[in-house]
Design an enzyme around this catalytic site. Structure first.
Site, short mmCIF file in Angstrom:
data_model
loop_
_atom_site.label_atom_id
_atom_site.label_comp_id
_atom_site.label_asym_id
_atom_site.label_seq_id
_atom_site.Cartn_x
_atom_site.Cartn_y
_atom_site.Cartn_z
N HIS A 30 0.53 -1.21 0.31
CA HIS A 30 0.32 0.16 -0.01
C HIS A 30 0.60 1.15 0.19
O HIS A 30 1.12 2.07 -0.66
CB HIS A 30 -0.65 0.08 1.00
CG HIS A 30 -1.68 1.18 1.98
ND1 HIS A 30 -3.47 1.53 0.82
CD2 HIS A 30 -1.47 2.47 1.34
CE1 HIS A 30 -3.49 1.84 1.16
NE2 HIS A 30 -2.77 3.31 1.58
N GLU A 31 1.56 1.44 0.72
CA GLU A 31 3.01 1.97 1.17
C GLU A 31 4.12 2.75 -0.37
O GLU A 31 3.94 3.93 -0.96
CB GLU A 31 3.76 2.46 2.09
CG GLU A 31 2.85 2.05 3.90
CD GLU A 31 1.17 3.09 3.62
OE1 GLU A 31 1.55 4.59 2.89
OE2 GLU A 31 0.49 2.88 4.62
N GLU A 41 -5.68 7.42 -2.02
CA GLU A 41 -6.01 6.34 -0.65
C GLU A 41 -7.08 4.81 -1.01
O GLU A 41 -6.87 4.10 -1.01
CB GLU A 41 -6.30 6.32 0.26
CG GLU A 41 -5.64 7.65 1.22
CD GLU A 41 -4.83 7.20 2.03
OE1 GLU A 41 -4.45 5.65 1.78
OE2 GLU A 41 -3.94 7.97 2.66
N1 BES Z 1 -1.54 7.74 4.66
C1 BES Z 1 -1.57 7.14 5.18
C2 BES Z 1 -1.08 7.23 6.74
C3 BES Z 1 -2.09 8.50 7.40
C4 BES Z 1 -3.80 7.90 7.38
C5 BES Z 1 -1.91 9.81 7.43
C6 BES Z 1 -4.71 8.75 8.95
C7 BES Z 1 -2.91 10.43 7.88
C8 BES Z 1 -4.23 10.18 8.47
C9 BES Z 1 -1.61 5.88 4.75
O1 BES Z 1 -1.00 5.57 3.72
C10 BES Z 1 -2.25 4.66 4.91
O2 BES Z 1 -3.33 4.69 4.37
N2 BES Z 1 -2.11 3.87 6.20
C11 BES Z 1 -2.94 2.33 6.92
C12 BES Z 1 -2.93 0.98 6.53
C13 BES Z 1 -3.03 0.62 4.91
C14 BES Z 1 -2.69 -0.67 4.25
C15 BES Z 1 -4.18 0.85 4.89
C16 BES Z 1 -3.15 2.74 7.90
O3 BES Z 1 -1.78 3.79 8.36
O4 BES Z 1 -3.97 1.45 8.44
ZN ZN Z 2 -2.26 4.89 2.40
#
Ligand code: BES
Ligand code: ZN
Length: 860
Positions: free
Chosen positions: A302-303, A325
């Site tokens: 994902h990242e 996202e």
């Molecule tokens: N960009 C997000 C991290 C984020 C989340 C920043 C909320 C600010 C607020 C990152 O790419 C993300 O989506 N992370 C997920 C993991 C993913 C596998 C769904 C997470 O943090 O759970």
């Molecule tokens: Zn994300």
């Protein structure tokens, strides 16, 4: 809302380049900073430069030799307006703004912050200094133009004692040590958004993978780095795959992943320097559950998908968050399907993302995929199942409609056209239209701009089938004014001849005639975002035709039947009969949906008469016992496929949860041996299940044993399982004890929701948790990070377990005189959830009771 309502910075100047230097101090927990921003002057008659800043002390601000006359700091809008003497910018195209400042190395997991950990060797408390900028916390780390479409380049310099490792988005340009200080300057980044800037000062070690053309590493604090190999290898593989898929090279000179000790989200896609919660990147595969392995794989992919979707091409403004996202989510499934075909991730998608999307979007308090957001406290609330799961479900729908190859081709053109820039949803539609020749925009606009999704009602009259769409709400109380949207619904009608993809329901209602109506199913392979409602007879028939249905179809039928009973479109009896018929089901995915759905019913009936909940357990035991016995509970077999392992685990877990005596005693036995010192006695795959089973039996003695495991865990995964389990004990003194650990340092802020989740399994837990939340509200608000959605998650976890309108009233009462800034959406969603549950039990408690009586599960 129109664009003018957004709280954005004035546009008299825009940033082109930042030279940024920071030096953290681990004694004072502050950092010194200096930033020089090259600004393009768009209006030289304005003498004020406004940029974002919060919790930062300004020392000096200069343009050339001209010092500021005044700085106006507004904490509400988080804007610093730096006023210069009249004429400072006159006649200039470009100027450089120099600011010297001091910031707080906070412990709120936002901006430039300190993350605490215990040194593996000495046991001493140490700190790492690291960043989390998304969405709007870069302004805590340095004064900046903190909006996604104000892209600029960055040259970052870090200063600290020599023993620390310095990392940032780019590779090192120069490094020197003098006077006991290490100074590292990094190469200049490409044009990028502020929320992707990252830097770290910490004691770190790494492992690497050399299978990609640039260095790929995983960093961790010393002693843990060996656990990074899985993610390092996967990173190399994934970067390779995405480069090939999109035909666009990953543009940075290195890719680092870092395990961060205190981290509010799961991971963050900072360009070239992805940061993670420890358990989401470090993996001890032999000692982990299958869920954990899949989770790490998903997070890493994902990242990395974000390196293209988000980093290279960024949404123009936060209302386009789904472009980040939704894509990262879809892409991680796409690559995972390629790497691990055995996992059947696209089948799992239906139980996972699709259901999350439908579940949130069936609430009145949901929001459209593209939702107007203007302020920081609104932005953090859209990192939810709509942006992630409905967004990716929409992409899944489109990719099936256009065909995966054409979809990828269009997407790649979109990336190429907007690289190093920003894009809007329409730009994506245009690229897909160009690649496919289909009117993508015309069809998709409704899906991104309107809230909700439809339930398609199927009425039969001989071979004539009438489809009718209406807005679906899980409360089942749609008002006419809420039911105005007509969604373009791909009917994807499955018959014995295959799937007819040509039928789209654009109107309220439409009738077609089938040659043979003996077998048909709407929404073939569950590719659309909607629920289908059939007649009682058709439900029965479909229940008997499972051999004609794909895994996705069967999963979808179970999920739809449950949703429809929940909202009152059909009787809960239809749902119970459907699953009671599928005891011989072979797919672990369908089983997981069956078990999820029935446990949804169980939690809705949580506050009902205990006799009824016991009867529900008897029903579940009967459901799973045959298959459980057939598969057994030998989890050590190396010959079992992934699917068999998954199924064994799910059934064993369900049987334990329903208190099947034989299976329960197997779990107890394993546990006793384990605590007696035999660390191999519980297979890693079922450790959480075994712990839960023990908690279900309850008692102080068992609690102590689980608590000891928490204190001396053999792996991070085990620690999490123990932590969650502590919330599952029902005795009030034990619940009190667990709640006490949330603030006394035993549980990190980042993990606070984990024992809370455990408490949702019993009415005692739900009540104790809500009482605690009210009592500790002020402290909670103080501890949870301002920019992120954690407070909202905690509100949902500690309120949505209730099932009655009285409880709902009480919750509303509590929040009436409190600021709900930053979680008002979450609260509204939680209240809607309670309403829908109250209505379901209210409506069908007799139906369920009668079913349980008729089938001998309910005994006096
Ligand atoms: N960009 C997000 C991290 C984020 C989340 C920043 C909320 C600010 C607020 C990152 O790419 C993300 O989506 N992370 C997920 C993991 C993913 C596998 C769904 C997470 O943090 O759970
Ligand atoms: Zn994300």
């Amino acid at each position: 809302m129109s664009i003018v309502d957004r709280e954005v910075l004035p546009t008299n100047v825009t940033p082109l380049h930042y030279d940024l230097q920071v030096e953290p101090n681990f004694e004072t927990f502050k950092f010194d900073g200096a930033v020089s921003v090259t600004l393009k002057v768009n209006d030289d008659t304005v003498d004020t430069v406004s940029l974002n800043s919060i919790d930062i002390d300004f020392h000096t601000a200069k343009i050339g030799d001209v010092e500021n006359a005044e700085i106006k700091l507004d904490n509400e809008s988080q804007i610093a307006a730096i006023v210069f003497p009249k004429g400072t910018l006159a006649g200039k195209d470009e100027v450089t703004l120099d600011i010297k400042f001091t910031g707080v190395l906070n412990d709120n997991m936002a901006g430039f912050y300190r993350a605490k950990y215990e040194d593996k060797k000495t046991g001493k408390t140490k700190y790492m200094a690291t960043t989390q900028m998304e969405p709007t916390d870069a302004r805590r780390a340095f004064p900046c133009f903190d909006e996604p479409n104000l892209k600029a380049t960055y040259a970052i310099t870090l200063v600290s004692k020599p023993e620390f490792t310095h990392l940032s988005n780019m590779d090192v340009k120069e490094e020197s040590v003098s006077n006991g200080k290490k100074v590292t300057t990094f190469n200049t980044t490409p044009k990028m958004s502020t929320y992707l800037v990252a830097f770290i000062v910490a004691e770190l070690k790494y492992v690497e993978c050399n299978d990609f053309r640039i260095p790929v590493r995983v960093y961790a604090t010393p002693g843990d780095e060996h656990l990074g190999q899985f993610s390092a290898d996967l990173t190399a593989k994934t970067l390779n795959f995405f480069e090939k898929s999109f035909g666009i090279k990953y543009p940075l000179p290195k890719m680092d992943n870092v395990a961060v000790h205190e981290f509010s989200a799961g991971a963050m896609e900072n360009w070239g320097l992805v940061t993670y919660r420890v358990v989401d990147v470090l993996l001890d595969k032999e000692n982990s559950t299958l869920d954990r392995i899949q989770r790490v794989a998903e997070v890493v992919q994902h990242e990395l998908a974000h390196q293209w979707f988000g980093n290279l091409v960024t949404m123009d403004w936060w209302e386009g968050l789904w472009l980040n996202e939704g894509f990262a989510t879809w892409m991680s499934w796409y690559s995972c399907n390629e790497f691990e075909p055995e996992w059947k991730v696209w089948e799992q998608y239906v139980t996972d993302n699709l259901q999350h999307a439908l579940s949130l979007d069936s609430l009145r308090s949901s929001h459209p995929i593209e939702v107007p957001v203007k302020r920081a406290d609104e932005i953090n609330q859209i990192f939810d199942a709509i942006s992630y799961s409905k967004g990716s479900s929409l992409l899944r729908m489109i990719s099936k409609w256009l065909g995966e190859d054409i979809f990828i081709k269009g997407v790649s053109q979109y990336l190429k056209k907007f690289k190093f820039q920003n894009a809007k949803t329409e730009d994506l539609w245009d690229a897909l239209t160009e690649a496919s020749g289909k009117d993508v925009r015309g069809v998709m606009d409704v899906w991104t701009k309107k809230i909700g999704f439809p339930v398609v009602n199927v009425e039969e009259n001989g071979n004539k089938i009438t489809f009718t769409q209406n807005r679906y709400l899980s409360t089942g109380d749609v008002k006419p004014e809420e039911d105005k949207t007509l969604y373009p619904v791909f009917l994807a009608l499955k018959t014995k001849d295959g799937v007819d993809t040509s039928l789209t329901l654009n109107k309220r209602s439409e009738t077609i005639e089938l040659k043979d109506a003996d077998f048909f199913k709407v929404n073939g392979d569950q590719s659309g975002i909607y629920i289908t409602s059939y007649s009682d007879e058709r439900w029965k028939k479909l229940g008997q035709q499972s051999s004609l249905l794909s895994v996705e179809d069967r999963t979808g039928l179970v999920a739809d039947a449950k949703s429809l009973s929940h909202s009152g479109y059909t009787s809960t009896k239809n749902f119970l009969e459907l699953i009671a018929n599928w005891k011989d089901e072979k797919s672990f995915v369908v089983w997981e949906q069956i078990l999820n759905s029935i446990s949804g019913l169980k939690t809705t009936w949580l506050f009902e008469d205990q006799k009824v909940t016991e009867a529900l357990d008897a029903f579940i035991r009967d459901l799973v016992i045959k298959k459980t016995n057939e598969l057994g509970w030998d989890f050590s077999s190396k010959n079992d496929s992934f699917a068999t392992q998954r199924l064994k685990v799910s059934l064993f877990g369900a049987a334990c949860a329903a208190r099947e005596p034989k299976v329960e005693s197997v779990a107890f036995e394993m546990f006793e041996k384990y605590v007696a010192g035999d660390k191999k006695a519980i297979p890693a795959l079922i450790k959480p299940i075994v712990f839960n089973t023990v908690a279900r039996a309850g008692g102080k003695e068992n609690y102590e044993k689980v608590y000891n495991i928490l204190q001396n865990p053999t792996s991070a995964d085990e620690k999490l399982a123990a932590l969650r389990t502590l919330g599952r004990f029902k005795e009030s003194d034990l619940l009190e004890r667990t709640l006490g650990y949330l603030f006394d340092g035993t549980v990190l802020s980042q993990d606070i929701y984990i024992p809370m989740q455990g408490m949702r399994g019993s009415k005692e837990g739900v009540e104790a948790l809500w009482k605690w939340t009210q009592k500790n509200w002020d402290e909670l608000v103080k501890r949870l990070p301002p920019g992120l959605s954690m407070l909202g998650s905690v509100v949902i976890i500690s309120t949505s377990g209730f099932t009655s309108l009285e409880a709902k009233k009480q919750i509303e009462e509590f929040f009436k005189d409190k600021s709900t800034k930053g979680f008002d959406q979450s609260l509204a969603q939680s209240l809607d959830t309670i309403t829908s549950k109250a209505q379901w039990v209210g409506r069908d408690s007799d139906v369920v009771l009668n079913y349980l009586k008729e089938h001998g599960y309910y005994t006096k």
